[in-house]
Design an enzyme around this catalytic site. Structure first.
Site, PDB file in Angstrom:
ATOM      1  N   ASN A 151      53.554 -74.615  58.098  1.00 19.01           N
ATOM      2  CA  ASN A 151      53.217 -73.328  58.685  1.00 19.01           C
ATOM      3  C   ASN A 151      54.324 -72.289  58.558  1.00 19.01           C
ATOM      4  OD1 ASN A 151      54.124 -75.463  60.552  1.00 19.01           O
ATOM      5  ND2 ASN A 151      54.451 -73.770  61.955  1.00 19.01           N
ATOM      6  N   SER A 199      42.170 -76.806  63.594  1.00 20.08           N
ATOM      7  CA  SER A 199      42.170 -75.862  64.715  1.00 20.08           C
ATOM      8  C   SER A 199      41.394 -74.618  64.295  1.00 20.08           C
ATOM      9  CB  SER A 199      43.622 -75.504  65.050  1.00 20.08           C
ATOM     10  OG  SER A 199      43.648 -74.734  66.220  1.00 20.08           O
ATOM     11  N   ALA A 200      40.328 -74.296  65.041  1.00 12.09           N
ATOM     12  CA  ALA A 200      39.411 -73.228  64.612  1.00 12.09           C
ATOM     13  C   ALA A 200      40.086 -71.876  64.451  1.00 12.09           C
ATOM     14  CB  ALA A 200      38.267 -73.114  65.621  1.00 12.09           C
ATOM     15  N   THR A 237      34.445 -81.418  80.269  1.00  9.31           N
ATOM     16  CA  THR A 237      33.251 -80.701  79.810  1.00  9.31           C
ATOM     17  C   THR A 237      33.576 -79.941  78.526  1.00  9.31           C
ATOM     18  OG1 THR A 237      32.558 -80.509  82.092  1.00  9.31           O
ATOM     19  CG2 THR A 237      31.491 -79.019  80.521  1.00  9.31           C
ATOM     20  N   CYS A 329      59.887 -68.357  69.351  1.00  8.94           N
ATOM     21  CA  CYS A 329      60.233 -67.724  70.616  1.00  8.94           C
ATOM     22  C   CYS A 329      59.531 -68.493  71.726  1.00  8.94           C
ATOM     23  CB  CYS A 329      59.794 -66.274  70.594  1.00  8.94           C
ATOM     24  SG  CYS A 329      60.579 -65.332  71.878  1.00  8.94           S
TER      25      CYS A 329
HETATM   26  N1  PLP Z   1      50.230 -77.807  63.368  1.00  9.59           N
HETATM   27  C1  PLP Z   1      50.493 -76.741  62.604  1.00  9.59           C
HETATM   28  C2  PLP Z   1      50.973 -76.949  61.194  1.00  9.59           C
HETATM   29  C3  PLP Z   1      50.321 -75.445  63.104  1.00  9.59           C
HETATM   30  O1  PLP Z   1      50.590 -74.394  62.331  1.00  9.59           O
HETATM   31  C4  PLP Z   1      49.872 -75.301  64.442  1.00  9.59           C
HETATM   32  C5  PLP Z   1      49.741 -73.958  65.031  1.00  9.59           C
HETATM   33  O2  PLP Z   1      50.480 -73.041  64.696  1.00  9.59           O
HETATM   34  C6  PLP Z   1      49.585 -76.454  65.187  1.00  9.59           C
HETATM   35  C7  PLP Z   1      49.775 -77.690  64.626  1.00  9.59           C
HETATM   36  C8  PLP Z   1      49.065 -76.362  66.591  1.00  9.59           C
HETATM   37  O3  PLP Z   1      47.767 -75.833  66.592  1.00  9.59           O
HETATM   38  P1  PLP Z   1      47.057 -75.360  67.944  1.00  9.59           P
HETATM   39  O4  PLP Z   1      47.423 -73.935  68.122  1.00  9.59           O
HETATM   40  O5  PLP Z   1      45.588 -75.501  67.707  1.00  9.59           O
HETATM   41  O6  PLP Z   1      47.534 -76.240  69.023  1.00  9.59           O
END
Ligand code: PLP
Length: 377
Positions: A151, A199-200, A237, A329
Protein backbone atom coordinates in the site's frame (compact mmCIF):
# COMPACT_ATOMS: atom_id res chain seq x y z
CA UNK A 1 -11.82 24.52 -8.00
CA UNK A 2 -12.83 20.89 -7.28
CA UNK A 3 -10.29 19.27 -4.96
CA UNK A 4 -8.05 16.63 -6.51
CA UNK A 5 -8.16 13.28 -4.79
CA UNK A 6 -4.96 11.28 -5.25
CA UNK A 7 -5.26 9.17 -2.10
CA UNK A 8 -7.14 6.15 -3.43
CA UNK A 9 -4.91 3.62 -1.66
CA UNK A 10 -6.26 5.08 1.61
CA UNK A 11 -9.84 4.87 0.46
CA UNK A 12 -11.89 5.36 -2.69
CA UNK A 13 -15.11 7.28 -3.35
CA UNK A 14 -18.27 5.17 -3.58
CA UNK A 15 -19.36 4.40 -7.13
CA UNK A 16 -22.85 5.87 -7.78
CA UNK A 17 -24.18 2.44 -8.83
CA UNK A 18 -23.00 1.02 -5.50
CA UNK A 19 -24.96 3.66 -3.57
CA UNK A 20 -28.04 2.83 -5.67
CA UNK A 21 -27.68 -0.87 -4.88
CA UNK A 22 -27.21 -0.24 -1.16
CA UNK A 23 -30.01 2.28 -0.64
CA UNK A 24 -32.94 -0.17 -0.36
CA UNK A 25 -31.00 -1.98 2.41
CA UNK A 26 -30.66 1.28 4.31
CA UNK A 27 -34.35 2.09 3.92
CA UNK A 28 -37.12 -0.48 3.34
CA UNK A 29 -35.11 -3.71 3.72
CA UNK A 30 -34.02 -3.28 7.31
CA UNK A 31 -34.77 -6.75 8.68
CA UNK A 32 -32.25 -8.62 10.79
CA UNK A 33 -30.93 -11.43 8.54
CA UNK A 34 -31.22 -13.85 11.46
CA UNK A 35 -34.99 -13.27 11.77
CA UNK A 36 -37.18 -15.92 10.21
CA UNK A 37 -39.92 -13.56 9.00
CA UNK A 38 -40.09 -11.95 5.57
CA UNK A 39 -38.05 -8.91 6.63
CA UNK A 40 -35.24 -11.16 7.78
CA UNK A 41 -35.47 -13.51 4.82
CA UNK A 42 -35.14 -10.59 2.41
CA UNK A 43 -31.87 -9.39 3.91
CA UNK A 44 -30.58 -12.97 4.40
CA UNK A 45 -31.08 -13.66 0.71
CA UNK A 46 -29.31 -10.39 -0.21
CA UNK A 47 -26.28 -11.50 1.83
CA UNK A 48 -26.23 -14.94 0.23
CA UNK A 49 -26.54 -13.41 -3.25
CA UNK A 50 -23.58 -11.13 -2.45
CA UNK A 51 -21.56 -14.11 -1.19
CA UNK A 52 -22.22 -15.96 -4.45
CA UNK A 53 -21.17 -12.95 -6.50
CA UNK A 54 -17.86 -12.64 -4.63
CA UNK A 55 -17.25 -16.40 -4.78
CA UNK A 56 -17.95 -16.59 -8.54
CA UNK A 57 -15.56 -13.74 -9.18
CA UNK A 58 -12.78 -15.40 -7.16
CA UNK A 59 -13.61 -18.84 -8.60
CA UNK A 60 -14.29 -20.49 -5.26
CA UNK A 61 -17.26 -21.87 -3.36
CA UNK A 62 -19.54 -19.40 -1.49
CA UNK A 63 -18.90 -21.45 1.66
CA UNK A 64 -15.29 -20.24 1.58
CA UNK A 65 -16.21 -16.53 1.93
CA UNK A 66 -16.92 -14.88 5.28
CA UNK A 67 -17.86 -11.23 5.52
CA UNK A 68 -16.05 -9.13 8.15
CA UNK A 69 -16.06 -5.50 9.31
CA UNK A 70 -12.85 -4.64 7.46
CA UNK A 71 -9.67 -6.18 6.13
CA UNK A 72 -7.79 -5.54 9.37
CA UNK A 73 -10.22 -7.92 11.07
CA UNK A 74 -9.83 -10.43 8.25
CA UNK A 75 -6.01 -10.27 8.42
CA UNK A 76 -6.14 -10.74 12.21
CA UNK A 77 -8.47 -13.69 11.85
CA UNK A 78 -6.32 -15.35 9.20
CA UNK A 79 -3.15 -14.94 11.24
CA UNK A 80 -4.39 -15.50 14.79
CA UNK A 81 -7.14 -18.07 14.23
CA UNK A 82 -5.31 -19.58 11.23
CA UNK A 83 -2.00 -20.29 13.01
CA UNK A 84 -3.91 -21.65 15.99
CA UNK A 85 -6.13 -24.03 14.04
CA UNK A 86 -3.33 -25.19 11.74
CA UNK A 87 -0.87 -25.63 14.63
CA UNK A 88 1.76 -23.35 13.11
CA UNK A 89 4.38 -22.16 15.54
CA UNK A 90 6.53 -20.38 13.02
CA UNK A 91 5.48 -17.44 10.85
CA UNK A 92 7.36 -16.17 7.82
CA UNK A 93 6.52 -12.65 6.74
CA UNK A 94 8.25 -9.42 5.68
CA UNK A 95 8.88 -6.07 7.32
CA UNK A 96 6.90 -4.20 4.68
CA UNK A 97 3.52 -5.79 5.43
CA UNK A 98 0.61 -3.64 6.61
CA UNK A 99 0.31 -3.13 10.37
CA UNK A 100 -2.83 -5.30 10.35
CA UNK A 101 -0.43 -8.18 9.63
CA UNK A 102 2.69 -7.05 11.51
CA UNK A 103 0.86 -6.21 14.72
CA UNK A 104 -1.17 -9.44 14.64
CA UNK A 105 2.13 -11.31 14.29
CA UNK A 106 3.62 -9.28 17.19
CA UNK A 107 0.61 -10.21 19.29
CA UNK A 108 1.29 -13.91 18.67
CA UNK A 109 4.98 -13.46 19.47
CA UNK A 110 4.00 -11.90 22.82
CA UNK A 111 1.21 -14.26 23.80
CA UNK A 112 2.13 -17.65 22.30
CA UNK A 113 5.29 -19.55 21.61
CA UNK A 114 5.25 -18.29 18.04
CA UNK A 115 8.57 -17.52 16.39
CA UNK A 116 8.91 -15.32 13.33
CA UNK A 117 11.28 -14.96 10.39
CA UNK A 118 11.24 -11.77 8.34
CA UNK A 119 12.30 -12.04 4.71
CA UNK A 120 14.87 -9.48 3.62
CA UNK A 121 13.77 -6.77 1.22
CA UNK A 122 16.16 -5.19 -1.26
CA UNK A 123 16.41 -1.45 -1.95
CA UNK A 124 13.51 -1.71 -4.40
CA UNK A 125 11.35 -3.51 -1.84
CA UNK A 126 11.55 -6.96 -3.45
CA UNK A 127 11.70 -10.13 -1.40
CA UNK A 128 13.78 -13.10 -2.48
CA UNK A 129 11.78 -16.26 -3.15
CA UNK A 130 14.92 -18.37 -2.79
CA UNK A 131 15.22 -17.11 0.77
CA UNK A 132 11.57 -18.08 1.32
CA UNK A 133 12.29 -21.55 0.00
CA UNK A 134 15.34 -21.89 2.26
CA UNK A 135 13.41 -20.73 5.34
CA UNK A 136 10.66 -23.21 4.57
CA UNK A 137 13.22 -26.01 4.45
CA UNK A 138 14.10 -25.09 8.06
CA UNK A 139 10.47 -24.51 9.07
CA UNK A 140 8.18 -26.79 7.07
CA UNK A 141 4.47 -26.32 7.81
CA UNK A 142 5.11 -22.68 8.70
CA UNK A 143 2.47 -19.99 8.26
CA UNK A 144 3.54 -17.58 5.51
CA UNK A 145 1.98 -14.11 5.33
CA UNK A 146 3.06 -12.03 2.35
CA UNK A 147 1.03 -9.27 0.79
CA UNK A 148 0.06 -9.04 -2.87
CA UNK A 149 0.38 -5.27 -3.42
CA UNK A 150 2.16 -2.95 -1.02
CA UNK A 151 0.00 0.00 0.00
CA UNK A 152 2.89 2.44 0.45
CA UNK A 153 5.37 1.77 -2.33
CA UNK A 154 3.16 -0.25 -4.67
CA UNK A 155 5.36 -3.35 -5.01
CA UNK A 156 3.62 -6.50 -6.24
CA UNK A 157 4.55 -9.98 -5.06
CA UNK A 158 4.07 -12.98 -7.33
CA UNK A 159 1.53 -14.68 -5.08
CA UNK A 160 0.88 -17.59 -7.45
CA UNK A 161 4.55 -18.62 -7.22
CA UNK A 162 4.69 -17.96 -3.46
CA UNK A 163 1.63 -20.19 -3.01
CA UNK A 164 3.33 -22.97 -5.02
CA UNK A 165 6.50 -22.71 -2.92
CA UNK A 166 4.42 -22.88 0.27
CA UNK A 167 2.51 -25.88 -1.02
CA UNK A 168 5.69 -27.73 -1.84
CA UNK A 169 6.69 -27.43 1.85
CA UNK A 170 3.17 -28.11 3.18
CA UNK A 171 3.21 -24.59 4.56
CA UNK A 172 0.11 -22.37 4.73
CA UNK A 173 -0.15 -19.14 2.80
CA UNK A 174 -2.07 -16.02 3.74
CA UNK A 175 -1.92 -13.02 1.44
CA UNK A 176 -3.09 -9.53 2.32
CA UNK A 177 -4.69 -8.75 -1.04
CA UNK A 178 -6.37 -5.53 0.09
CA UNK A 179 -4.71 -3.32 -2.54
CA UNK A 180 -5.30 -5.75 -5.41
CA UNK A 181 -8.83 -7.14 -4.93
CA UNK A 182 -10.95 -5.21 -7.43
CA UNK A 183 -7.88 -4.10 -9.38
CA UNK A 184 -6.40 -7.44 -10.48
CA UNK A 185 -8.08 -10.78 -11.21
CA UNK A 186 -7.70 -13.44 -8.51
CA UNK A 187 -8.51 -16.93 -9.73
CA UNK A 188 -8.14 -18.92 -6.52
CA UNK A 189 -8.12 -22.22 -8.39
CA UNK A 190 -4.87 -21.04 -9.99
CA UNK A 191 -3.47 -19.17 -6.96
CA UNK A 192 -3.27 -21.83 -4.28
CA UNK A 193 -3.54 -19.50 -1.27
CA UNK A 194 -5.11 -20.67 1.98
CA UNK A 195 -6.38 -17.24 3.02
CA UNK A 196 -6.86 -13.95 1.21
CA UNK A 197 -8.68 -10.81 2.35
CA UNK A 198 -10.45 -7.83 0.79
CA UNK A 199 -11.89 -4.48 1.83
CA UNK A 200 -14.75 -2.85 -0.10
CA UNK A 201 -13.63 0.73 0.43
CA UNK A 202 -10.48 0.13 -1.62
CA UNK A 203 -12.49 -0.53 -4.78
CA UNK A 204 -15.30 2.06 -4.67
CA UNK A 205 -17.41 0.17 -2.17
CA UNK A 206 -18.44 1.22 1.35
CA UNK A 207 -16.26 1.41 4.45
CA UNK A 208 -16.81 -0.99 7.31
CA UNK A 209 -17.05 -4.20 5.31
CA UNK A 210 -14.50 -6.72 4.13
CA UNK A 211 -14.11 -10.43 3.65
CA UNK A 212 -11.85 -13.33 4.35
CA UNK A 213 -11.45 -16.30 2.03
CA UNK A 214 -10.68 -19.46 3.97
CA UNK A 215 -9.80 -22.48 1.86
CA UNK A 216 -12.59 -25.02 2.36
CA UNK A 217 -10.47 -27.69 3.96
CA UNK A 218 -9.48 -25.45 6.88
CA UNK A 219 -11.65 -25.31 9.95
CA UNK A 220 -10.57 -22.26 11.87
CA UNK A 221 -12.11 -20.71 14.98
CA UNK A 222 -14.29 -17.64 14.89
CA UNK A 223 -12.50 -14.41 15.61
CA UNK A 224 -15.55 -12.67 17.04
CA UNK A 225 -17.48 -14.92 19.36
CA UNK A 226 -21.21 -14.44 19.57
CA UNK A 227 -24.19 -15.52 17.51
CA UNK A 228 -24.18 -18.02 14.68
CA UNK A 229 -23.81 -15.46 11.90
CA UNK A 230 -21.46 -16.25 9.02
CA UNK A 231 -21.91 -19.96 9.73
CA UNK A 232 -20.60 -19.56 13.28
CA UNK A 233 -17.43 -17.86 12.08
CA UNK A 234 -18.28 -14.29 13.03
CA UNK A 235 -20.79 -13.32 15.66
CA UNK A 236 -22.57 -10.01 15.12
CA UNK A 237 -25.52 -8.76 13.09
CA UNK A 238 -24.38 -8.43 9.52
CA UNK A 239 -23.76 -5.09 7.79
CA UNK A 240 -26.30 -5.93 5.10
CA UNK A 241 -26.08 -2.72 3.05
CA UNK A 242 -22.28 -2.89 3.26
CA UNK A 243 -22.17 -6.50 2.08
CA UNK A 244 -24.53 -5.72 -0.82
CA UNK A 245 -22.33 -2.72 -1.68
CA UNK A 246 -19.14 -4.79 -1.51
CA UNK A 247 -20.48 -7.32 -4.03
CA UNK A 248 -21.76 -4.62 -6.39
CA UNK A 249 -18.46 -2.72 -6.20
CA UNK A 250 -16.52 -5.89 -6.98
CA UNK A 251 -18.81 -6.70 -9.90
CA UNK A 252 -18.34 -3.20 -11.34
CA UNK A 253 -14.59 -3.38 -10.79
CA UNK A 254 -14.41 -6.61 -12.80
CA UNK A 255 -16.69 -5.35 -15.58
CA UNK A 256 -14.44 -2.35 -16.25
CA UNK A 257 -11.11 -3.73 -15.07
CA UNK A 258 -9.17 -3.75 -18.35
CA UNK A 259 -10.30 -0.27 -19.30
CA UNK A 260 -9.72 1.15 -15.80
CA UNK A 261 -6.32 -0.46 -15.69
CA UNK A 262 -5.09 1.04 -18.93
CA UNK A 263 -6.54 4.46 -18.07
CA UNK A 264 -4.99 4.51 -14.58
CA UNK A 265 -1.67 3.01 -15.72
CA UNK A 266 -1.29 5.75 -18.30
CA UNK A 267 -1.92 8.42 -15.66
CA UNK A 268 0.84 6.90 -13.55
CA UNK A 269 3.29 6.66 -16.46
CA UNK A 270 2.47 10.23 -17.47
CA UNK A 271 3.04 11.50 -13.93
CA UNK A 272 6.40 9.71 -13.71
CA UNK A 273 7.48 11.36 -16.98
CA UNK A 274 6.29 14.83 -15.95
CA UNK A 275 7.93 14.63 -12.55
CA UNK A 276 11.22 13.52 -14.10
CA UNK A 277 11.04 16.43 -16.54
CA UNK A 278 10.18 19.15 -14.05
CA UNK A 279 11.41 18.16 -10.59
CA UNK A 280 15.20 17.93 -10.39
CA UNK A 281 16.41 15.04 -8.24
CA UNK A 282 13.03 13.30 -8.06
CA UNK A 283 13.16 9.56 -7.37
CA UNK A 284 10.56 6.85 -6.88
CA UNK A 285 10.29 4.39 -4.01
CA UNK A 286 9.87 0.71 -4.74
CA UNK A 287 9.78 -0.61 -8.27
CA UNK A 288 7.32 2.03 -9.48
CA UNK A 289 8.37 2.05 -13.12
CA UNK A 290 7.85 -1.65 -13.74
CA UNK A 291 4.18 -2.45 -14.37
CA UNK A 292 4.72 -6.18 -13.86
CA UNK A 293 5.94 -5.69 -10.30
CA UNK A 294 4.19 -2.50 -9.24
CA UNK A 295 0.56 -1.57 -8.60
CA UNK A 296 -0.71 0.64 -11.42
CA UNK A 297 -2.68 2.58 -8.80
CA UNK A 298 0.22 3.72 -6.60
CA UNK A 299 3.14 6.08 -7.21
CA UNK A 300 5.47 6.69 -4.27
CA UNK A 301 7.50 9.79 -5.00
CA UNK A 302 10.74 10.54 -3.15
CA UNK A 303 11.57 14.25 -3.14
CA UNK A 304 14.99 15.75 -2.48
CA UNK A 305 15.85 17.47 0.78
CA UNK A 306 14.23 20.91 0.91
CA UNK A 307 13.05 23.41 3.50
CA UNK A 308 9.51 22.80 2.23
CA UNK A 309 9.56 19.05 2.97
CA UNK A 310 7.99 19.26 6.42
CA UNK A 311 5.09 21.30 5.15
CA UNK A 312 4.64 19.53 1.84
CA UNK A 313 1.41 17.64 2.51
CA UNK A 314 -0.06 20.72 4.12
CA UNK A 315 0.95 22.83 1.12
CA UNK A 316 -0.59 20.29 -1.25
CA UNK A 317 -3.75 20.40 0.83
CA UNK A 318 -3.83 24.20 0.68
CA UNK A 319 -3.62 23.77 -3.10
CA UNK A 320 -6.59 21.37 -2.91
CA UNK A 321 -4.57 18.22 -3.54
CA UNK A 322 -5.13 15.18 -1.33
CA UNK A 323 -2.19 12.76 -1.12
CA UNK A 324 -0.47 10.75 1.61
CA UNK A 325 2.94 11.05 3.18
CA UNK A 326 5.47 8.33 3.65
CA UNK A 327 4.57 8.24 7.28
CA UNK A 328 1.65 7.09 9.33
CA UNK A 329 -0.20 9.60 11.43
CA UNK A 330 -1.50 7.74 14.45
CA UNK A 331 -3.34 9.60 17.20
CA UNK A 332 -1.86 12.87 16.03
CA UNK A 333 1.77 11.70 16.23
CA UNK A 334 3.66 11.28 12.99
CA UNK A 335 5.83 8.17 12.85
CA UNK A 336 8.29 7.45 10.11
CA UNK A 337 7.15 4.80 7.64
CA UNK A 338 8.18 1.25 8.55
CA UNK A 339 8.13 0.40 4.85
CA UNK A 340 10.47 3.19 3.72
CA UNK A 341 12.70 2.35 6.67
CA UNK A 342 12.74 -1.37 5.78
CA UNK A 343 13.89 -0.65 2.22
CA UNK A 344 16.64 1.67 3.52
CA UNK A 345 15.04 4.94 2.36
CA UNK A 346 17.13 8.09 2.76
CA UNK A 347 15.74 9.91 5.84
CA UNK A 348 16.70 13.33 4.43
CA UNK A 349 14.27 12.91 1.52
CA UNK A 350 10.51 13.12 1.81
CA UNK A 351 7.92 10.74 0.41
CA UNK A 352 4.53 11.57 -1.05
CA UNK A 353 2.26 8.76 -2.18
CA UNK A 354 -0.08 9.57 -5.03
CA UNK A 355 -2.67 6.86 -5.61
CA UNK A 356 -5.12 6.89 -8.48
CA UNK A 357 -8.57 5.71 -9.43
CA UNK A 358 -10.71 5.58 -12.54
CA UNK A 359 -12.13 9.00 -11.60
CA UNK A 360 -8.76 10.78 -12.03
CA UNK A 361 -7.63 12.64 -15.16
CA UNK A 362 -4.45 13.74 -16.95
CA UNK A 363 -5.41 17.39 -16.29
CA UNK A 364 -5.26 16.62 -12.55
CA UNK A 365 -1.75 15.20 -12.95
CA UNK A 366 -0.70 18.38 -14.80
CA UNK A 367 -2.09 20.54 -12.02
CA UNK A 368 -0.28 18.55 -9.31
CA UNK A 369 3.05 18.66 -11.16
CA UNK A 370 2.65 22.43 -11.60
CA UNK A 371 2.08 22.87 -7.89
CA UNK A 372 5.08 20.67 -7.01
CA UNK A 373 7.26 22.72 -9.39
CA UNK A 374 6.75 25.75 -7.11
CA UNK A 375 8.42 23.93 -4.23
CA UNK A 376 11.11 21.95 -6.07
CA UNK A 377 12.80 23.73 -8.98
N1 PLP B 1 -3.87 -4.18 4.30
C1 PLP B 1 -3.50 -3.25 3.41
C2 PLP B 1 -2.41 -3.57 2.42
C3 PLP B 1 -4.11 -1.99 3.40
O1 PLP B 1 -3.73 -1.08 2.51
C4 PLP B 1 -5.12 -1.73 4.35
C5 PLP B 1 -5.75 -0.40 4.42
O2 PLP B 1 -5.13 0.61 4.13
C6 PLP B 1 -5.49 -2.76 5.24
C7 PLP B 1 -4.85 -3.96 5.19
C8 PLP B 1 -6.59 -2.55 6.24
O3 PLP B 1 -7.83 -2.44 5.59
P1 PLP B 1 -9.14 -1.95 6.36
O4 PLP B 1 -9.16 -0.48 6.23
O5 PLP B 1 -10.29 -2.56 5.64
O6 PLP B 1 -9.04 -2.43 7.75
Amino acid sequence: MTPIYFDNAATTPLAPQVIEEMLPYLTQHFGNPSSIHTFGRTTRSAIEKARKTVANILNISPSEIFFTSCASEADNQAIIAGTNALHCQHIITSKIEHHAVLHAVDHLKKTQNTTVSYLQTDAKGHIDLLELDQLLQQHPKAFVSLMHGNNEIGNLNDIATIAQICQSHQAYFHSDTVQTVGHYRHDLQAIKADFIVGSAHKFHGPKGVGFIYVKGAHKIDPYIHGGSQERNMRGGTENVAGIVGLAKALELAYEGMDQHRSQIASLKTYMIGQLKSFIPGVQFNGDCENEATSLYTVLSVSLPNSEDNDMLLMNLDINKIAASGGSACTSGATESSHVIEAIGGDPTRTTVRFSFSRYNTLAEVDYVVNVLKKYYH
